[in-house]
Design a protein around this motif. Structure first.
Motif, PDB file in Angstrom:
ATOM      1  N   ALA A 271       0.778  -1.196   0.014  1.00  0.00           N
ATOM      2  CA  ALA A 271       0.039  -0.205  -0.066  1.00  0.00           C
ATOM      3  C   ALA A 271       0.773   1.288   0.071  1.00  0.00           C
ATOM      4  CB  ALA A 271      -1.022   0.124   1.234  1.00  0.00           C
ATOM      5  N   ALA A 272       1.966   1.342   0.776  1.00  0.00           N
ATOM      6  CA  ALA A 272       2.866   2.410   0.784  1.00  0.00           C
ATOM      7  C   ALA A 272       3.533   2.585  -0.443  1.00  0.00           C
ATOM      8  CB  ALA A 272       3.771   2.411   2.010  1.00  0.00           C
ATOM      9  N   ALA A 273       3.893   1.404  -1.251  1.00  0.00           N
ATOM     10  CA  ALA A 273       4.564   1.507  -2.455  1.00  0.00           C
ATOM     11  C   ALA A 273       3.746   1.845  -3.642  1.00  0.00           C
ATOM     12  CB  ALA A 273       5.008   0.112  -3.037  1.00  0.00           C
ATOM     13  N   MET A 274       2.109   1.701  -3.528  1.00  0.00           N
ATOM     14  CA  MET A 274       1.363   2.055  -4.178  1.00  0.00           C
ATOM     15  C   MET A 274       0.889   3.593  -4.366  1.00  0.00           C
ATOM     16  SD  MET A 274       0.608  -0.397  -6.488  1.00  0.00           S
ATOM     17  CE  MET A 274      -1.122   0.135  -7.118  1.00  0.00           C
ATOM     18  N   SER A 275       1.173   4.021  -3.362  1.00  0.00           N
ATOM     19  CA  SER A 275       1.016   5.618  -3.120  1.00  0.00           C
ATOM     20  C   SER A 275       2.193   6.444  -3.671  1.00  0.00           C
ATOM     21  CB  SER A 275       0.768   5.961  -1.457  1.00  0.00           C
ATOM     22  OG  SER A 275       1.980   5.637  -0.610  1.00  0.00           O
ATOM     23  N   GLY A 276       3.300   5.604  -3.792  1.00  0.00           N
ATOM     24  CA  GLY A 276       4.348   6.561  -4.381  1.00  0.00           C
ATOM     25  C   GLY A 276       4.178   6.946  -5.606  1.00  0.00           C
ATOM     26  N   PRO A 277       3.710   6.450  -6.702  1.00  0.00           N
ATOM     27  CA  PRO A 277       3.578   6.897  -7.838  1.00  0.00           C
ATOM     28  C   PRO A 277       2.448   8.304  -7.777  1.00  0.00           C
ATOM     29  CG  PRO A 277       3.524   4.786  -8.405  1.00  0.00           C
ATOM     30  CD  PRO A 277       3.566   4.982  -6.684  1.00  0.00           C
ATOM     31  N   LEU A 278       1.797   8.493  -7.202  1.00  0.00           N
ATOM     32  CA  LEU A 278       0.811   9.401  -7.260  1.00  0.00           C
ATOM     33  C   LEU A 278       1.446  10.789  -6.533  1.00  0.00           C
ATOM     34  CD1 LEU A 278      -2.031  10.645  -7.683  1.00  0.00           C
ATOM     35  CD2 LEU A 278      -2.726   9.848  -4.978  1.00  0.00           C
ATOM     36  N   SER A 279       2.125  10.593  -5.349  1.00  0.00           N
ATOM     37  CA  SER A 279       2.841  11.750  -4.824  1.00  0.00           C
ATOM     38  C   SER A 279       4.048  11.993  -5.548  1.00  0.00           C
ATOM     39  CB  SER A 279       3.478  11.098  -3.308  1.00  0.00           C
ATOM     40  OG  SER A 279       2.367  10.427  -2.645  1.00  0.00           O
ATOM     41  N   GLU A 280       4.603  11.235  -6.326  1.00  0.00           N
ATOM     42  CA  GLU A 280       5.793  11.532  -7.307  1.00  0.00           C
ATOM     43  C   GLU A 280       5.082  12.328  -8.163  1.00  0.00           C
ATOM     44  OE1 GLU A 280       8.025   9.837 -10.765  1.00  0.00           O
ATOM     45  OE2 GLU A 280       7.097   8.291  -9.348  1.00  0.00           O
ATOM     46  N   SER A 281       4.215  11.825  -8.684  1.00  0.00           N
ATOM     47  CA  SER A 281       3.323  12.564  -9.956  1.00  0.00           C
ATOM     48  C   SER A 281       2.977  13.999  -9.417  1.00  0.00           C
ATOM     49  CB  SER A 281       2.125  11.912 -10.430  1.00  0.00           C
ATOM     50  OG  SER A 281       1.530  12.612 -11.371  1.00  0.00           O
ATOM     51  N   ASN A 282       2.249  14.188  -8.398  1.00  0.00           N
ATOM     52  CA  ASN A 282       2.024  15.524  -7.876  1.00  0.00           C
ATOM     53  C   ASN A 282       3.165  16.440  -7.859  1.00  0.00           C
ATOM     54  OD1 ASN A 282      -0.813  14.949  -7.896  1.00  0.00           O
ATOM     55  ND2 ASN A 282      -0.582  14.058  -5.693  1.00  0.00           N
ATOM     56  N   PHE A 283       4.121  15.806  -7.115  1.00  0.00           N
ATOM     57  CA  PHE A 283       5.521  16.633  -6.719  1.00  0.00           C
ATOM     58  C   PHE A 283       5.971  17.182  -8.276  1.00  0.00           C
ATOM     59  CE2 PHE A 283      10.209  17.096  -6.139  1.00  0.00           C
ATOM     60  CZ  PHE A 283      10.114  17.648  -5.113  1.00  0.00           C
ATOM     61  N   ARG A 284       6.217  16.157  -9.154  1.00  0.00           N
ATOM     62  CA  ARG A 284       6.786  16.391 -10.521  1.00  0.00           C
ATOM     63  C   ARG A 284       5.896  17.387 -11.310  1.00  0.00           C
ATOM     64  NH1 ARG A 284       6.962  11.811 -12.066  1.00  0.00           N
ATOM     65  NH2 ARG A 284       5.260  11.949 -13.518  1.00  0.00           N
ATOM     66  N   ASN A 285       4.797  17.247 -11.016  1.00  0.00           N
ATOM     67  CA  ASN A 285       3.739  18.356 -12.096  1.00  0.00           C
ATOM     68  C   ASN A 285       3.970  19.730 -11.350  1.00  0.00           C
ATOM     69  OD1 ASN A 285       2.900  16.531 -13.853  1.00  0.00           O
ATOM     70  ND2 ASN A 285       1.161  15.762 -12.474  1.00  0.00           N
ATOM     71  N   THR A 286       3.866  19.950 -10.110  1.00  0.00           N
ATOM     72  CA  THR A 286       4.175  21.031  -9.400  1.00  0.00           C
ATOM     73  C   THR A 286       5.400  21.874 -10.132  1.00  0.00           C
ATOM     74  OG1 THR A 286       2.837  20.458  -7.472  1.00  0.00           O
ATOM     75  CG2 THR A 286       4.192  22.324  -7.333  1.00  0.00           C
ATOM     76  N   VAL A 287       6.607  21.128 -10.182  1.00  0.00           N
ATOM     77  CA  VAL A 287       7.832  21.631 -10.406  1.00  0.00           C
ATOM     78  C   VAL A 287       7.775  22.033 -12.047  1.00  0.00           C
ATOM     79  CG1 VAL A 287      10.305  21.081 -10.858  1.00  0.00           C
ATOM     80  CG2 VAL A 287       9.067  20.369  -8.810  1.00  0.00           C
ATOM     81  N   ILE A 288       7.143  20.989 -12.910  1.00  0.00           N
ATOM     82  CA  ILE A 288       7.154  21.092 -14.292  1.00  0.00           C
ATOM     83  C   ILE A 288       6.182  22.274 -14.675  1.00  0.00           C
ATOM     84  CG2 ILE A 288       6.673  20.094 -16.369  1.00  0.00           C
ATOM     85  CD1 ILE A 288       7.837  17.459 -15.282  1.00  0.00           C
ATOM     86  N   MET A 289       5.002  22.170 -14.511  1.00  0.00           N
ATOM     87  CA  MET A 289       3.976  22.846 -14.702  1.00  0.00           C
ATOM     88  C   MET A 289       3.854  24.356 -14.189  1.00  0.00           C
ATOM     89  SD  MET A 289       2.534  21.039 -16.795  1.00  0.00           S
ATOM     90  CE  MET A 289       0.963  21.849 -17.304  1.00  0.00           C
ATOM     91  N   GLU A 290       4.303  24.733 -12.887  1.00  0.00           N
ATOM     92  CA  GLU A 290       4.287  25.983 -12.247  1.00  0.00           C
ATOM     93  C   GLU A 290       5.678  26.494 -11.955  1.00  0.00           C
ATOM     94  OE1 GLU A 290       2.221  25.544  -8.661  1.00  0.00           O
ATOM     95  OE2 GLU A 290       0.622  24.768  -9.654  1.00  0.00           O
ATOM     96  N   GLY A 291       6.565  25.669 -11.987  1.00  0.00           N
ATOM     97  CA  GLY A 291       8.013  26.147 -11.839  1.00  0.00           C
ATOM     98  C   GLY A 291       8.172  26.650 -10.441  1.00  0.00           C
ATOM     99  N   GLN A 292       7.848  26.133  -9.612  1.00  0.00           N
ATOM    100  CA  GLN A 292       7.696  26.635  -8.178  1.00  0.00           C
ATOM    101  C   GLN A 292       8.242  25.356  -7.414  1.00  0.00           C
ATOM    102  OE1 GLN A 292       3.936  28.060  -7.200  1.00  0.00           O
ATOM    103  NE2 GLN A 292       3.856  29.712  -8.477  1.00  0.00           N
ATOM    104  N   ASP A 293       8.848  25.754  -6.257  1.00  0.00           N
ATOM    105  CA  ASP A 293       9.173  24.916  -5.180  1.00  0.00           C
ATOM    106  C   ASP A 293       7.756  23.995  -4.546  1.00  0.00           C
ATOM    107  OD1 ASP A 293      11.719  25.181  -5.343  1.00  0.00           O
ATOM    108  OD2 ASP A 293      11.685  26.705  -3.795  1.00  0.00           O
ATOM    109  N   PRO A 294       7.909  22.562  -4.843  1.00  0.00           N
ATOM    110  CA  PRO A 294       6.682  21.947  -4.312  1.00  0.00           C
ATOM    111  C   PRO A 294       6.666  21.626  -2.690  1.00  0.00           C
ATOM    112  CG  PRO A 294       8.065  20.483  -5.207  1.00  0.00           C
ATOM    113  CD  PRO A 294       8.762  21.930  -5.484  1.00  0.00           C
ATOM    114  N   ASP A 295       5.466  20.921  -2.200  1.00  0.00           N
ATOM    115  CA  ASP A 295       5.515  20.718  -1.105  1.00  0.00           C
ATOM    116  C   ASP A 295       6.136  19.279  -0.818  1.00  0.00           C
ATOM    117  OD1 ASP A 295       5.165  20.152   1.504  1.00  0.00           O
ATOM    118  OD2 ASP A 295       2.739  19.862   1.403  1.00  0.00           O
ATOM    119  N   TYR A 296       7.264  19.359  -0.053  1.00  0.00           N
ATOM    120  CA  TYR A 296       8.255  18.176   0.116  1.00  0.00           C
ATOM    121  C   TYR A 296       7.545  17.288   1.150  1.00  0.00           C
ATOM    122  CZ  TYR A 296      11.682  20.909  -2.314  1.00  0.00           C
ATOM    123  OH  TYR A 296      12.256  21.678  -3.341  1.00  0.00           O
TER     124      TYR A 296
END
Length: 285
Positions: A230-255
């Motif tokens: 379950a913890a591993a399955m939540s990884g891709p979603l958290s990683e995708s949100n983190f990456r989209n914030t960096v790519i789309m907004e060019g801002q520091d994401p929530d770590y």
């Protein structure tokens, strides 16, 4: 005794068949003897019309002789009768001895058969006990082998989780450099290799968890592995949100989500290892 009995049986059978002929022959013989005696008496009567009996002493001597003959004949009859009785007694004793010997032989044979049956039963019980011991040893060996295989599988799960969290840390480390890139395409290109590697590592982690599931029948260990999955399955979603914030907004994401994911993975993997150590120590099946 068998030979004497056969001889006696044959003699009685032969006597029953031939006794009529013997009686006729004896009657004829008696008649002939009587005729001979009559002729001899008539001839003696003609030759000696007067018989001289002799003196008194001669008469006593004759009586004594006749008595001796009669006694001798009687003793002979008695001896033959005693011999016959002795032979019968000997035959009876011989028959009793043969019966006793046969009974002893049967008892010995029965005792030998009983001993053989007991020995065979004891041998079968020993063989069954040895087989049971061998089966128990084989079962214990299989359990120990499966325990070792599960331990190795859990180590592989831990390594896959460590590799995944390490790559997440690498992504966080690169974020400060990527955020300062001027264009979205440049930021996407910079994070694409890390994203691909994270996807491959997440797939490896999922495969290792599935492999560990196949090596145990224990519900507690299955639950511990499910928590890791379950913890591993939540990884891709958290990683995708983190990456989209960096790519789309060019801002520091929530770590925080990434750090929480890394901490959760380390915690559930540690819980699974401790639970396996306790259950393997007690020899779970």
């Amino acid at each position: 005794m068998n030979a004497w009995g056969n001889f006696s049986q044959r003699w009685r059978k032969r006597w029953s068949e031939d006794k009529g002929d013997v009686a006729v022959f004896s009657s004829v013989l008696v008649v002939v003897l009587l005729a001979v005696i009559a002729l001899q008496a008539s001839e003696l009567r003609q030759r000696y019309p007067v018989i001289t009996w002799g003196s008194v002493s001669d008469a006593f001597a004759a009586v004594g002789t006749i008595s001796a003959v009669i006694v001798a004949l009687w003793q002979s009859v008695v001896i033959r009768r005693q011999a016959k009785d002795s032979a019968k007694e000997a035959a009876d004793r011989f028959e009793d001895e043969i019966k006793a010997a046969s009974a002893r032989t049967r008892q010995e044979v029965d005792a030998a058969e009983q001993r053989s049956q007991r020995e065979q039963q004891a041998a079968a019980e020993r063989h069954e006990a040895e087989l049971e011991v061998q089966r128990e040893v084989a079962r214990t060996q299989r359990v120990h082998l499966r325990e070792q295989e599960f331990k190795l599988a859990l180590i592989r799960v831990s390594r896959a989780a460590s590799a995944y969290t390490h790559e997440l840390a690498t992504m966080v480390e690169q974020t400060g450099r990527v955020v300062n890139m001027p264009t979205r395409q440049e930021r996407a290109d910079a994070l694409r290799p890390i994203s691909k590697k994270l996807g491959a590592l997440a797939e490896d982690l999922s495969v290792e968890i599935s492999g560990a599931h196949m090596l145990t029948n224990n519900d507690e260990l299955h639950n511990a592995l499910d928590a890791v999955n379950a913890a591993a399955m939540s990884g891709p979603l958290s990683e995708s949100n983190f990456r989209n914030t960096v790519i789309m907004e060019g801002q520091d994401p929530d770590y925080t989500p990434i750090f929480m994911l890394m901490e959760r993975l380390h915690r559930v993997i540690g819980d699974a290892r401790r639970m396996a150590a306790e259950l393997l120590l007690t020899g779970w099946d």
